[in-house]
Design a protein around this motif. Structure first.
Motif, PDB file in Angstrom:
ATOM      1  N   ARG A  33       0.838  -1.202   0.000  1.00  0.00           N
ATOM      2  CA  ARG A  33       0.000   0.000   0.000  1.00  0.00           C
ATOM      3  C   ARG A  33       0.874   1.255   0.000  1.00  0.00           C
ATOM      4  O   ARG A  33       0.621   2.179  -0.756  1.00  0.00           O
ATOM      5  N   ARG A  56       1.052   3.943  -3.002  1.00  0.00           N
ATOM      6  CA  ARG A  56       0.802   5.361  -2.718  1.00  0.00           C
ATOM      7  C   ARG A  56       1.937   6.225  -3.283  1.00  0.00           C
ATOM      8  O   ARG A  56       1.690   7.230  -3.937  1.00  0.00           O
ATOM      9  N   TRP A  82      -7.357  -6.296  -4.359  1.00  0.00           N
ATOM     10  CA  TRP A  82      -8.665  -5.728  -4.117  1.00  0.00           C
ATOM     11  C   TRP A  82      -9.739  -6.643  -4.700  1.00  0.00           C
ATOM     12  O   TRP A  82      -9.600  -7.125  -5.832  1.00  0.00           O
ATOM     13  N   ARG A  90     -15.799   2.323  -7.269  1.00  0.00           N
ATOM     14  CA  ARG A  90     -15.139   2.002  -5.997  1.00  0.00           C
ATOM     15  C   ARG A  90     -13.623   1.920  -6.194  1.00  0.00           C
ATOM     16  O   ARG A  90     -12.853   2.348  -5.330  1.00  0.00           O
ATOM     17  N   LEU A  91     -13.216   1.382  -7.335  1.00  0.00           N
ATOM     18  CA  LEU A  91     -11.784   1.340  -7.644  1.00  0.00           C
ATOM     19  C   LEU A  91     -11.218   2.745  -7.774  1.00  0.00           C
ATOM     20  O   LEU A  91     -10.122   3.034  -7.279  1.00  0.00           O
ATOM     21  N   SER A 134     -12.313   5.369  -6.300  1.00  0.00           N
ATOM     22  CA  SER A 134     -12.236   5.915  -4.943  1.00  0.00           C
ATOM     23  C   SER A 134     -11.005   5.395  -4.211  1.00  0.00           C
ATOM     24  O   SER A 134     -10.338   6.138  -3.485  1.00  0.00           O
ATOM     25  N   ARG A 135     -10.686   4.124  -4.419  1.00  0.00           N
ATOM     26  CA  ARG A 135      -9.483   3.554  -3.794  1.00  0.00           C
ATOM     27  C   ARG A 135      -8.233   4.282  -4.308  1.00  0.00           C
ATOM     28  O   ARG A 135      -7.316   4.569  -3.540  1.00  0.00           O
ATOM     29  N   GLU A 172      -8.000   7.620  -2.604  1.00  0.00           N
ATOM     30  CA  GLU A 172      -7.568   7.496  -1.214  1.00  0.00           C
ATOM     31  C   GLU A 172      -6.058   7.323  -1.105  1.00  0.00           C
ATOM     32  O   GLU A 172      -5.451   7.756  -0.122  1.00  0.00           O
ATOM     33  N   LEU A 173      -5.456   6.694  -2.088  1.00  0.00           N
ATOM     34  CA  LEU A 173      -4.018   6.424  -2.035  1.00  0.00           C
ATOM     35  C   LEU A 173      -3.175   7.596  -2.509  1.00  0.00           C
ATOM     36  O   LEU A 173      -1.972   7.620  -2.302  1.00  0.00           O
TER      37      LEU A 173
END
Length: 151
Positions: free
Chosen positions: A75, A79, A117, A142-143, A145-146, A149-150
């Motif tokens: 992760r 990022r 994921w 949703r992907l 959004s992920r 977030e990163l």
């Protein structure tokens, strides 16, 4: 003969999984022997980009691929990669098309795959584009959004 970064990094991964490589100099010699010479600076950059780690080996250390089960490290790596190379993305039906800087797509694709994921069926990388296939039209946002977030 010019060798591209993707081929060189793939060869580095192959080398370190097949034999114990303890130093950058040793890796440089092996690459040269396989017809793909590279400078120390290039090898150092490749090691960093591939996320290679040093692991205990006999009475010293050797290079190894990062443990695929270390989700936190993956992760963090994703990022960092996204901050450095992501230029944008577009959602279309069950697909997310991720745009990167030149030569950034392959490492971003691999990092997304390693995130495991549940929404992701798989990825396909070009030079500067990653196609992320989601399980459904509902999963694609949703992907996205992920990814947000990163960043």
């Amino acid at each position: 003969m010019r060798h591209d970064k993707r081929s060189r990094q793939s060869l580095i991964q192959e080398i370190i999984t097949q034999q114990a490589v303890q130093t950058q100099e040793e890796l440089s010699e092996i690459l040269a022997a396989k017809g793909m010479p590279a400078t120390q600076a290039t090898i150092s950059r490749d090691i960093k980009e591939l996320g290679l780690i040093k692991v205990p080996y006999q009475d010293t250390h050797r290079y190894a691929l990062p443990d695929d089960h270390v989700l936190g490290a993956t992760r963090d790596r994703l990022r960092r990669l996204l901050r450095e190379v992501l230029t944008g993305y577009t959602v279309s039906e069950n697909l997310v098309v991720v745009k990167t800087l030149t030569a950034g797509a392959e490492v971003v694709s691999e990092a997304i795959d390693k995130m495991d994921w549940p929404e992701v069926v798989g990825t396909l990388a070009g030079e500067n584009t990653v196609l992320v296939v989601a399980r459904s039209k509902d999963d694609a946002p949703r992907l996205a959004s992920r990814l947000d977030e990163l960043r």
